[in-house]
Design a protein around this motif. Structure first.
Motif, PDB file in Angstrom:
ATOM      1  N   SER A  56       0.843  -1.186   0.000  1.00  0.00           N
ATOM      2  CA  SER A  56       0.000   0.000   0.000  1.00  0.00           C
ATOM      3  C   SER A  56       0.885   1.245   0.000  1.00  0.00           C
ATOM      4  N   LEU A  57       0.806   2.010  -1.079  1.00  0.00           N
ATOM      5  CA  LEU A  57       1.645   3.199  -1.194  1.00  0.00           C
ATOM      6  C   LEU A  57       1.357   4.188  -0.078  1.00  0.00           C
ATOM      7  N   LYS A  58       0.083   4.338   0.270  1.00  0.00           N
ATOM      8  CA  LYS A  58      -0.309   5.287   1.305  1.00  0.00           C
ATOM      9  C   LYS A  58       0.285   4.898   2.659  1.00  0.00           C
ATOM     10  N   ARG A  59       0.203   3.617   3.030  1.00  0.00           N
ATOM     11  CA  ARG A  59       0.742   3.162   4.317  1.00  0.00           C
ATOM     12  C   ARG A  59       2.248   3.334   4.364  1.00  0.00           C
ATOM     13  N   ILE A  60       2.912   3.017   3.257  1.00  0.00           N
ATOM     14  CA  ILE A  60       4.367   3.147   3.215  1.00  0.00           C
ATOM     15  C   ILE A  60       4.776   4.607   3.369  1.00  0.00           C
ATOM     16  N   LYS A  61       4.096   5.486   2.652  1.00  0.00           N
ATOM     17  CA  LYS A  61       4.445   6.914   2.701  1.00  0.00           C
ATOM     18  C   LYS A  61       4.241   7.490   4.103  1.00  0.00           C
ATOM     19  N   GLN A  62       3.212   7.023   4.791  1.00  0.00           N
ATOM     20  CA  GLN A  62       2.946   7.499   6.147  1.00  0.00           C
ATOM     21  C   GLN A  62       4.068   7.126   7.122  1.00  0.00           C
ATOM     22  N   GLU A  63       4.777   6.039   6.829  1.00  0.00           N
ATOM     23  CA  GLU A  63       5.830   5.545   7.713  1.00  0.00           C
ATOM     24  C   GLU A  63       7.206   6.141   7.402  1.00  0.00           C
ATOM     25  N   LEU A  64       7.348   6.760   6.246  1.00  0.00           N
ATOM     26  CA  LEU A  64       8.655   7.250   5.818  1.00  0.00           C
ATOM     27  C   LEU A  64       9.156   8.413   6.684  1.00  0.00           C
ATOM     28  N   THR A  65      10.445   8.421   6.962  1.00  0.00           N
ATOM     29  CA  THR A  65      11.067   9.547   7.656  1.00  0.00           C
ATOM     30  C   THR A  65      11.741  10.486   6.651  1.00  0.00           C
ATOM     31  N   GLN A  66      11.921   9.988   5.410  1.00  0.00           N
ATOM     32  CA  GLN A  66      12.533  10.797   4.357  1.00  0.00           C
ATOM     33  C   GLN A  66      11.459  11.250   3.371  1.00  0.00           C
ATOM     34  N   GLU A  67      11.734  12.348   2.701  1.00  0.00           N
ATOM     35  CA  GLU A  67      10.781  12.861   1.715  1.00  0.00           C
ATOM     36  C   GLU A  67      10.882  12.038   0.435  1.00  0.00           C
ATOM     37  N   MET A  68       9.785  11.410   0.052  1.00  0.00           N
ATOM     38  CA  MET A  68       9.715  10.646  -1.190  1.00  0.00           C
ATOM     39  C   MET A  68       8.312  10.797  -1.781  1.00  0.00           C
ATOM     40  N   ASP A  69       8.231  10.856  -3.108  1.00  0.00           N
ATOM     41  CA  ASP A  69       6.907  10.894  -3.724  1.00  0.00           C
ATOM     42  C   ASP A  69       6.464   9.471  -4.072  1.00  0.00           C
ATOM     43  N   TYR A  70       5.216   9.335  -4.523  1.00  0.00           N
ATOM     44  CA  TYR A  70       4.673   8.011  -4.812  1.00  0.00           C
ATOM     45  C   TYR A  70       5.408   7.326  -5.969  1.00  0.00           C
ATOM     46  N   PHE A  71       5.867   8.104  -6.913  1.00  0.00           N
ATOM     47  CA  PHE A  71       6.615   7.533  -8.025  1.00  0.00           C
ATOM     48  C   PHE A  71       7.870   6.828  -7.533  1.00  0.00           C
ATOM     49  N   GLN A  72       8.606   7.466  -6.641  1.00  0.00           N
ATOM     50  CA  GLN A  72       9.827   6.858  -6.112  1.00  0.00           C
ATOM     51  C   GLN A  72       9.518   5.572  -5.329  1.00  0.00           C
ATOM     52  N   ILE A  73       8.432   5.585  -4.567  1.00  0.00           N
ATOM     53  CA  ILE A  73       8.044   4.381  -3.818  1.00  0.00           C
ATOM     54  C   ILE A  73       7.709   3.240  -4.784  1.00  0.00           C
ATOM     55  N   ARG A  74       6.980   3.568  -5.853  1.00  0.00           N
ATOM     56  CA  ARG A  74       6.610   2.554  -6.846  1.00  0.00           C
ATOM     57  C   ARG A  74       7.842   1.951  -7.506  1.00  0.00           C
ATOM     58  N   ILE A  75       8.834   2.790  -7.788  1.00  0.00           N
ATOM     59  CA  ILE A  75      10.075   2.310  -8.404  1.00  0.00           C
ATOM     60  C   ILE A  75      10.770   1.307  -7.485  1.00  0.00           C
ATOM     61  N   VAL A  76      10.845   1.634  -6.203  1.00  0.00           N
ATOM     62  CA  VAL A  76      11.481   0.743  -5.238  1.00  0.00           C
ATOM     63  C   VAL A  76      10.734  -0.582  -5.154  1.00  0.00           C
ATOM     64  N   LEU A  77       9.405  -0.521  -5.062  1.00  0.00           N
ATOM     65  CA  LEU A  77       8.623  -1.740  -4.958  1.00  0.00           C
ATOM     66  C   LEU A  77       8.783  -2.612  -6.204  1.00  0.00           C
ATOM     67  N   ALA A  78       8.860  -1.960  -7.357  1.00  0.00           N
ATOM     68  CA  ALA A  78       9.045  -2.704  -8.616  1.00  0.00           C
ATOM     69  C   ALA A  78      10.342  -3.494  -8.599  1.00  0.00           C
ATOM     70  N   ARG A  79      11.407  -2.875  -8.159  1.00  0.00           N
ATOM     71  CA  ARG A  79      12.696  -3.570  -8.120  1.00  0.00           C
ATOM     72  C   ARG A  79      12.770  -4.583  -6.990  1.00  0.00           C
ATOM     73  N   LYS A  80      12.065  -4.298  -5.896  1.00  0.00           N
ATOM     74  CA  LYS A  80      12.047  -5.245  -4.769  1.00  0.00           C
ATOM     75  C   LYS A  80      11.464  -6.590  -5.222  1.00  0.00           C
ATOM     76  N   VAL A  81      10.356  -6.536  -5.964  1.00  0.00           N
ATOM     77  CA  VAL A  81       9.705  -7.761  -6.416  1.00  0.00           C
ATOM     78  C   VAL A  81      10.614  -8.512  -7.401  1.00  0.00           C
ATOM     79  N   VAL A  82      11.310  -7.777  -8.271  1.00  0.00           N
ATOM     80  CA  VAL A  82      12.221  -8.405  -9.223  1.00  0.00           C
ATOM     81  C   VAL A  82      13.291  -9.212  -8.502  1.00  0.00           C
ATOM     82  N   HIS A  83      13.798  -8.652  -7.397  1.00  0.00           N
ATOM     83  CA  HIS A  83      14.918  -9.282  -6.691  1.00  0.00           C
ATOM     84  C   HIS A  83      14.490 -10.201  -5.550  1.00  0.00           C
ATOM     85  N   SER A  84      13.174 -10.316  -5.309  1.00  0.00           N
ATOM     86  CA  SER A  84      12.736 -11.159  -4.179  1.00  0.00           C
ATOM     87  C   SER A  84      12.643 -12.620  -4.580  1.00  0.00           C
TER      88      SER A  84
END
Length: 337
Positions: free
Chosen positions: A309-337
């Motif tokens: 959930s992008l919204k839940r992840i963003k709420q937990e972040l201590t660093q400034e990130m937009d939804y696009f950056q979160i999506r990019i990370v999740l995309a690569r996480k799944v590739v490498h999992s």
């Protein structure tokens, strides 16, 4: 309530969505809608195998959800929720993993070619008139071209018979029946409605059964088999054509702004393409979009919360990130999992 294959696939899909997606999201995913959101959901939640493999009409989809809800297996609130009773109905291994949606239509395109090749060569050898079992104009043209390259039709038939015979003996009796009854030679194979009536199975469940049977058949064939060679040129890229064009330009050295200007893409469309590329490309320059510390924090949050959930992840972040950056990370996480 009886667990038909259709209900089972929908139930398994809902379970993988982790109570984080709506019924509309699931509907588009089952339909195979090639939007950024649906492709992303399929990738993140391990549902690529069912992507586009259950093209239910809206009223039938609603009926299936109503049946599952009435049985107490799911709840329909803002998102689709699994109940404990529903979890108890899940099979292991999951049925939907055999549907092949991640291959983007490759198994059924190969089936069309194989079935029409067999019918054509058998009937040509017997000099018998026939109505093509496949009406897809592209498939018919491909078969015409392919038959001209078959030097010895008797040898071709013998090879295909041997490969199918050996493969079918490694399947269940029902799976073998589904495939053999659908094949045409001098006699036309059974249509899905005819086979549904003969086997006493509802039409859509039977079609899914057939897809599963054919996928398993393909898996047990030798890699150098004649049957598999008939699909060597079938395109089963996961990436959409538009994202592929963007990826090709990136590989040529164009920058993101240059590509956006060259292709006249909106910022949101360009971001969708980049996320899609991150999902499917073997190598991706993620450092151009996300700092290492940002990447690690998103990974830690998703692992801790077990969420996409992008919204839940963003709420937990201590660093400034937009939804696009979160999506990019999740995309690569799944590739490498």
């Amino acid at each position: 309530m009886e667990k038909t294959i259709v209900r089972q696939v929908v139930l398994e899909a809902i379970s993988r969505l982790q109570n984080e997606r709506t019924d509309r999201s699931l509907f588009h995913l089952l339909q195979g809608k090639r939007s950024a959101t649906s492709l992303q959901d399929a990738h993140f939640y391990g549902l690529e195998a069912v992507f586009g493999m259950l093209p239910l009409k809206k009223d039938r989809f609603e009926q299936v959800l109503h049946e599952l809800e009435h049985a107490g297996w799911i709840k329909r609130e803002q998102n689709l929720l699994m109940t404990d009773a529903g979890k108890a109905q899940l099979d292991s291994p999951f049925l939907l993993d055999d549907l092949g949606g991640e291959l983007r239509g490759y198994p059924m395109q190969l089936w069309k070619r194989v079935s029409l090749m067999i019918q054509s060569i058998v009937c040509l050898d017997e000099k018998t008139f026939f109505i093509p079992v496949q009406q897809d104009s592209g498939v018919k043209e491909w078969v015409k071209q392919q038959i001209r390259q078959v030097a010895d039709r008797s040898d071709w038939k013998a090879t295909v018979y041997q490969e199918l015979n050996q493969a079918l003996h490694q399947l269940t009796e029902r799976e073998a029946i589904l495939i053999t009854y659908r094949l045409s030679g001098l006699k036309t194979g059974l249509s899905f409605p005819q086979l549904s009536e003969r086997l006493g199975t509802d039409l859509l469940s039977l079609q899914l059964e057939f897809v599963i049977a054919w996928r398993r058949c393909l898996r047990v064939l030798p890699e150098d088999s004649l049957i598999l060679s008939l699909g060597n040129d079938i395109n089963h890229f996961k990436m959409t054509q538009s994202a592929q064009k963007t990826w090709d330009l990136l590989k040529q050295g164009y920058t993101v702004p240059q590509i956006a200007e060259r292709r006249r893409l909106k910022k949101s469309t360009m971001e969708d393409h980049l996320v899609e590329i991150a999902m499917y490309a073997p190598v991706f320059p993620i450092e151009q979009f996300v700092a290492a510390a940002q990447y690690e924090e998103v990974i830690q949050i998703t692992d801790r919360l077990q969420t996409f959930s992008l919204k839940r992840i963003k709420q937990e972040l201590t660093q400034e990130m937009d939804y696009f950056q979160i999506r990019i990370v999740l995309a690569r996480k799944v590739v490498h999992s």
